[in-house]
Design a protein around this motif. Sequence first.
Motif, short mmCIF file in Angstrom:
data_model
loop_
_atom_site.label_atom_id
_atom_site.label_comp_id
_atom_site.label_asym_id
_atom_site.label_seq_id
_atom_site.Cartn_x
_atom_site.Cartn_y
_atom_site.Cartn_z
N TRP A 29 -11.74 2.07 0.25
CA TRP A 29 -11.96 0.65 0.57
C TRP A 29 -11.71 0.39 2.05
O TRP A 29 -12.52 -0.24 2.74
CB TRP A 29 -11.06 -0.22 -0.30
CG TRP A 29 -10.98 -1.65 0.11
CD1 TRP A 29 -12.01 -2.49 0.39
CD2 TRP A 29 -9.79 -2.42 0.32
NE1 TRP A 29 -11.55 -3.74 0.74
CE2 TRP A 29 -10.18 -3.72 0.71
CE3 TRP A 29 -8.43 -2.14 0.19
CZ2 TRP A 29 -9.25 -4.73 0.97
CZ3 TRP A 29 -7.51 -3.14 0.44
CH2 TRP A 29 -7.92 -4.41 0.84
N THR A 41 -14.65 -4.68 -0.88
CA THR A 41 -13.66 -5.76 -0.85
C THR A 41 -13.79 -6.63 -2.10
O THR A 41 -12.79 -7.02 -2.71
CB THR A 41 -13.84 -6.62 0.42
OG1 THR A 41 -13.60 -5.81 1.57
CG2 THR A 41 -12.87 -7.80 0.42
N MET A 74 -7.84 2.98 -2.43
CA MET A 74 -7.40 2.20 -1.27
C MET A 74 -7.96 2.78 0.02
O MET A 74 -8.43 2.03 0.90
CB MET A 74 -5.87 2.20 -1.22
CG MET A 74 -5.27 1.21 -0.25
SD MET A 74 -5.45 -0.52 -0.77
CE MET A 74 -4.33 -0.57 -2.18
N GLU A 115 0.81 -1.22 0.00
CA GLU A 115 0.00 0.00 0.00
C GLU A 115 0.84 1.27 0.00
O GLU A 115 0.36 2.34 -0.41
CB GLU A 115 -0.94 -0.01 1.20
CG GLU A 115 -1.92 -1.18 1.19
CD GLU A 115 -2.76 -1.24 2.45
OE1 GLU A 115 -2.75 -0.26 3.21
OE2 GLU A 115 -3.41 -2.28 2.67
N HIS A 120 -12.42 -4.62 -4.96
CA HIS A 120 -10.95 -4.55 -4.89
C HIS A 120 -10.31 -5.87 -5.32
O HIS A 120 -9.30 -5.88 -6.03
CB HIS A 120 -10.50 -4.19 -3.48
CG HIS A 120 -9.01 -4.12 -3.34
ND1 HIS A 120 -8.27 -5.13 -2.76
CD2 HIS A 120 -8.11 -3.19 -3.75
CE1 HIS A 120 -6.99 -4.81 -2.79
NE2 HIS A 120 -6.86 -3.64 -3.38
#
Length: 230
Positions: free
Chosen positions: A143, A155, A140, A61, A158
Amino acid sequence: MTISASQNYISEELTHFVGAKLNDDNSRYHLLLEILRSGCLSNSKENAVLPSGMTQLEINESAKLSENEMYIPQMVCFCDIPIEQLSIHISKYGKFGIGFPKDFIVRNGGIPVHYIPKEAPESTSISKGQFYDTKAVDFMNYWQNSKGNMKEVMTEIHTFLAYNVFAYVKFFDHFLPDDDPGNYYFEREWRILGNLEFTDANVKRVFVPREFEKRFQKDCPHYCDRIYLL
């Protein structure tokens, strides 16, 4: 899959060259033999034991999507380059390789990479790379901060994007010379997530340096009719 005789910029087969990170040709040769005898092409010996159809995906990330470091799938890669045009690719990845019919790779889930020149402008103030990096961070955060039913939906979205979109996106610097290792566009890459299991009959061609010809003929006599010397 049949390629028209009127073009010569794509190939009827997809090729994987082995041992680019190894220090010498003897090590690369032994790796080639190991792969042919095991019938499994993987990105590492550790991952070669994973069950068929299983794929690992690392998400960093803190990394940038435009540096190809945010989504790192376990995969095997192939180039879609005619044999006569392989010189640049061989200079990067070595002279030991295995060619498979393109249809075989497709039937095992292989698809081409989507290339993005990261310095191309998205607008007058931001490049494609910067734009994708910003949107990836926004997504990100959205989410991770979603809750309840929305968390489940995000989710699922993603997971779909990670394995079906981000795993096949590759940014490159179009200012680099053709033969620069960082100019990925010239690799014409295809990817299979996970491992590729194959039999001798699935192999279209085996690439070896000329000085290894007799050694390879002795070690793998059933491939003698499919040797391509480099």
